[in-house]
Design a protein around this motif. Structure first.
Motif, PDB file in Angstrom:
ATOM      1  N   LEU A   4       0.878  -1.201   0.119  1.00 27.35           N
ATOM      2  CA  LEU A   4      -0.009  -0.023   0.222  1.00 27.35           C
ATOM      3  C   LEU A   4       0.867   1.306   0.023  1.00 27.35           C
ATOM      4  O   LEU A   4       1.908   1.446   0.878  1.00 27.35           O
ATOM      5  N   LEU A   5       0.614   2.100  -1.047  1.00 26.67           N
ATOM      6  CA  LEU A   5       1.543   3.484  -1.031  1.00 26.67           C
ATOM      7  C   LEU A   5       0.434   4.670  -0.616  1.00 26.67           C
ATOM      8  O   LEU A   5      -0.763   4.834  -0.993  1.00 26.67           O
ATOM      9  N   ILE A   6       1.051   5.317   0.453  1.00 23.93           N
ATOM     10  CA  ILE A   6       0.207   6.453   1.111  1.00 23.93           C
ATOM     11  C   ILE A   6       0.747   7.670   0.336  1.00 23.93           C
ATOM     12  O   ILE A   6       2.293   7.809   0.518  1.00 23.93           O
ATOM     13  N   ILE A   7       0.401   8.812  -0.039  1.00 28.54           N
ATOM     14  CA  ILE A   7       0.643   9.982  -0.755  1.00 28.54           C
ATOM     15  C   ILE A   7      -0.104  11.040  -0.130  1.00 28.54           C
ATOM     16  O   ILE A   7      -1.086  11.209  -0.492  1.00 28.54           O
ATOM     17  N   ASP A   8       0.950  12.040   0.272  1.00 27.46           N
ATOM     18  CA  ASP A   8       0.216  13.173   0.811  1.00 27.46           C
ATOM     19  C   ASP A   8       1.396  13.969   1.259  1.00 27.46           C
ATOM     20  O   ASP A   8       2.389  13.739   1.658  1.00 27.46           O
ATOM     21  N   VAL A  51      -3.376   2.499  -3.656  1.00 21.48           N
ATOM     22  CA  VAL A  51      -2.896   3.920  -3.229  1.00 21.48           C
ATOM     23  C   VAL A  51      -3.806   4.423  -2.601  1.00 21.48           C
ATOM     24  O   VAL A  51      -5.059   4.518  -2.930  1.00 21.48           O
ATOM     25  N   ILE A  52      -3.337   5.225  -1.442  1.00 21.22           N
ATOM     26  CA  ILE A  52      -4.014   6.074  -0.798  1.00 21.22           C
ATOM     27  C   ILE A  52      -3.627   7.483  -1.105  1.00 21.22           C
ATOM     28  O   ILE A  52      -2.509   7.775  -0.621  1.00 21.22           O
ATOM     29  N   THR A  53      -4.413   8.370  -1.462  1.00 23.50           N
ATOM     30  CA  THR A  53      -3.918   9.851  -1.889  1.00 23.50           C
ATOM     31  C   THR A  53      -4.504  11.004  -1.649  1.00 23.50           C
ATOM     32  O   THR A  53      -5.769  11.111  -1.602  1.00 23.50           O
ATOM     33  N   LEU A  65      -3.374  12.316 -10.511  1.00 20.87           N
ATOM     34  CA  LEU A  65      -2.742  11.178 -10.214  1.00 20.87           C
ATOM     35  C   LEU A  65      -3.508   9.917 -10.404  1.00 20.87           C
ATOM     36  O   LEU A  65      -3.140   8.931 -11.137  1.00 20.87           O
ATOM     37  N   VAL A  66      -4.778   9.871 -10.149  1.00 16.58           N
ATOM     38  CA  VAL A  66      -5.779   8.728 -10.102  1.00 16.58           C
ATOM     39  C   VAL A  66      -6.041   8.695 -11.761  1.00 16.58           C
ATOM     40  O   VAL A  66      -6.326   7.567 -11.991  1.00 16.58           O
ATOM     41  N   LYS A  67      -5.965   9.703 -12.436  1.00 17.34           N
ATOM     42  CA  LYS A  67      -6.199   9.649 -13.978  1.00 17.34           C
ATOM     43  C   LYS A  67      -5.158   8.706 -14.531  1.00 17.34           C
ATOM     44  O   LYS A  67      -5.344   7.944 -15.232  1.00 17.34           O
ATOM     45  N   ILE A  76      -4.308  -1.186  -9.830  1.00 15.33           N
ATOM     46  CA  ILE A  76      -4.042  -0.573  -8.490  1.00 15.33           C
ATOM     47  C   ILE A  76      -5.479   0.038  -8.194  1.00 15.33           C
ATOM     48  O   ILE A  76      -6.282   0.667  -8.821  1.00 15.33           O
ATOM     49  N   LYS A  77      -5.706  -0.572  -6.856  1.00 16.54           N
ATOM     50  CA  LYS A  77      -6.899   0.239  -6.159  1.00 16.54           C
ATOM     51  C   LYS A  77      -6.713   1.594  -5.486  1.00 16.54           C
ATOM     52  O   LYS A  77      -5.659   1.487  -4.998  1.00 16.54           O
ATOM     53  N   MET A  78      -7.488   2.281  -5.797  1.00 17.57           N
ATOM     54  CA  MET A  78      -7.109   3.794  -5.190  1.00 17.57           C
ATOM     55  C   MET A  78      -8.380   4.283  -4.221  1.00 17.57           C
ATOM     56  O   MET A  78      -9.589   3.900  -4.228  1.00 17.57           O
ATOM     57  N   MET A  79      -7.899   4.848  -3.131  1.00 17.56           N
ATOM     58  CA  MET A  79      -8.688   5.549  -2.203  1.00 17.56           C
ATOM     59  C   MET A  79      -8.173   7.085  -2.198  1.00 17.56           C
ATOM     60  O   MET A  79      -7.124   7.640  -2.269  1.00 17.56           O
TER      61      MET A  79
END
Length: 522
Positions: A4-8, A51-53, A65-67, A76-79
């Motif tokens: 899981l990748l967290i981006i903030d 990914v949680i961004t 990024l999600v685009k 990849i699953k996105m939140m």
């Protein structure tokens, strides 16, 4: 293992969320990035499942990024993480495959909900991929052939169902058949019909060769010992049903039970292949579990050590009973575990039988020996089990016995037989044609002509090949020094022995012994 990748762009927010997730999901691998571009570079170079961004970040924001992820990495699953007043951005992102969005500050219950959404989405995708035969078969073919890259290994891990265990299965048709596709389909149907009630299944069978199929027996939950025995029994019943339908013989090797992971599946596949090779010794059993096997030994000649002389005497005396009993003793030794490697056994057995044939020259027509050698090569190479191998060896020796009896009634052959017996008993001495002729009270010229007429070879050539045959046996069956073997086989000069041995066999004595697994090459 889920990554899981967290981006903030708020490091404290990233680390706080990462710590909570690590406590809730200790098996997750958590990666961290503090802006959109760094996160995107990590996605391009590392394996990531989800990914949680955050939405608002400098440079590449969360929406961009999600685009990019939805277009180039749709697996990849996105939140999304969003603040108040950003709902319209979050709703727009849902069109790009985002599972859901959370409003900051995020509470513990929301984090749990987010993780459950991600896990359900990954499990659903893995299940669909596992049921897609083309996709699944490709990955597992790469797995079983040992050609997975680290990225491919991660993809295969995602295909594997969570929990439970598996056993590898390798099925072989024991004779060629033109309907392999139908056999595979029927095997899959039989396996799954019979294993369904035991919470087991065979989701695929891959064709690994023209007559072999490889697959997995998935077991969820892990079976008891009684259930495992019933699974083995139902595999056997499935094979028997297919045998009846297609009129052919099938055999299967089954591994020990393993955890569902790439290294364990690769190990299980190798175990199943080893188990199937043991079918050579368990001809009456269509299913061979790995637990019943032992490591193959790398020499077979010990099984017939000292048996050549009794066989030769029996053939010369037309004693079929002793030939039969000696062959029985040889194969009784072979049929006790630990077993010789089947292919090694076949090769060594060909050499053993051919060495006996060579020493029967003068008692048999050359054509009979040549024909016997060609037949024994073909029959041994095609032997599917140890009983077929035993029959091929016994049949050849018995035919030679019959032909030797017929040939012995020829007067010249009877005299040559005395010559051969003389050579067998005196080959280690400094003998010559003259000394043999004197022993048999024949003139050297008459002895030489008769010997060549009956055996098809000269006295000196026969003696040389006999000595080399004896030397081969000693190299295989003893650890004696090569110089001592040379002396004991009638060669007074070890260098000359090396030269003659290489001329006759194509190998030096050292190389011959090393290839046979011995170590004393002095």
């Amino acid at each position: 293992m889920t990554t899981l990748l967290i981006i903030d762009d708020e490091p404290r927010q990233v680390r706080s969320l990462a710590n909570v997730i690590r406590r809730l999901r200790p098996d997750f691998t958590i990666r961290e990035a503090f802006d959109g571009m760094t996160g995107w570079r990590m996605l391009e170079t590392e394996h990531v499942d989800a990914v949680i961004t955050d939405i608002r970040m400098p440079g590449m924001d969360g929406i961009e990024l999600v685009k990019q992820i939805s277009e180039r990495m749709p697996h990849i699953k996105m939140m999304l993480l969003t603040g108040y007043g950003e709902f319209h951005y979050a709703r727009d992102a849902l069109r790009h495959g985002v599972l859901d969005y959370l409003v900051k500050p995020v509470g513990l219950q929301e984090i749990r909900h987010m993780l459950e959404l991600i896990e359900r989405a990954l499990a659903k995708e893995a299940d669909l991929a596992f049921k897609s035969s083309v996709y699944r078969d490709y990955w597992f073919q790469q797995l079983l052939s040992g050609q997975l890259t680290p990225q491919m290994e991660s993809d295969v891990e995602r295909l594997l169902p969570a929990g439970g265990e598996a056993m590898a299965l390798v099925v072989r048709a024991l004779q060629p058949d033109d309907c392999s596709a139908q056999i595979r389909e029927e095997l899959e149907r039989q396996f799954n019909d019979r294993l369904q009630g035991l919470h087991a299944s065979v989701p695929f069978l891959l064709r690994s060769s023209s007559r072999e199929w490889a697959g997995l027996i998935l077991m969820q939950p892990s079976p008891s010992a009684g259930q495992l025995a019933r699974i083995h029994q139902n595999v056997r019943l499935s094979l028997e049903r297919c045998e009846d339908r297609f009129g052919l013989r099938l055999a299967a090797g089954i591994s020990d039970r393993k955890e569902l992971s790439v290294p364990h599946i690769q190990q299980a596949h190798e175990e199943a292949r080893v188990a199937l090779r043991h079918r050579f010794y368990y001809a009456g059993e269509p299913v061979i579990p790995f637990g019943k096997t032992s490591s193959f030994v790398h020499t077979a000649s010990a099984a017939w050590y000292g048996k050549d002389e009794p066989l030769l005497r029996a053939i010369r005396a037309s004693d079929w009973k002793t030939v039969s009993e000696t062959v029985h003793d040889i194969f009784r030794n072979i049929s006790q575990p630990p077993f010789p490697d089947p292919e090694l056994l076949k090769t060594d057995m060909i050499h053993f039988v051919m060495s006996i044939g060579m020493r029967l020259k003068g008692m048999l027509p050359d054509a009979a020996i040549s024909r016997g050698e060609q037949e024994i090569k073909r029959k041994i190479a095609s032997s599917g089990d140890v009983q077929a191998l035993r029959y091929a060896v016994k049949e050849t020796l018995m035919r030679w016995l019959d032909e030797a009896g017929d040939w012995s009634r020829n007067k010249s052959a009877a005299l040559v037989r005395q010559c051969l017996e003389f050579l067998e008993s005196r080959y280690m001495e400094d003998i010559s044609l003259d000394s043999m002729a004197r022993q048999l009270r024949l003139s050297p010229s008459y002895c030489s002509n008769m010997f060549k007429q009956v055996t098809g070879t000269s006295f000196s050539d026969y003696l040389m090949r006999l000595r080399i045959a004896k030397a081969r046996e000693m190299l295989l069956q003893t650890d004696d020094k090569i110089c001592d073997i040379a002396r004991r086989t009638g060669f007074r000069d070890a260098a000359y022995f090396n030269k003659v041995f290489k001329r006759e066999t194509g190998l030096t004595p050292n190389t011959f012994r090393q290839l046979a697994g011995s170590v004393n090459t002095v």
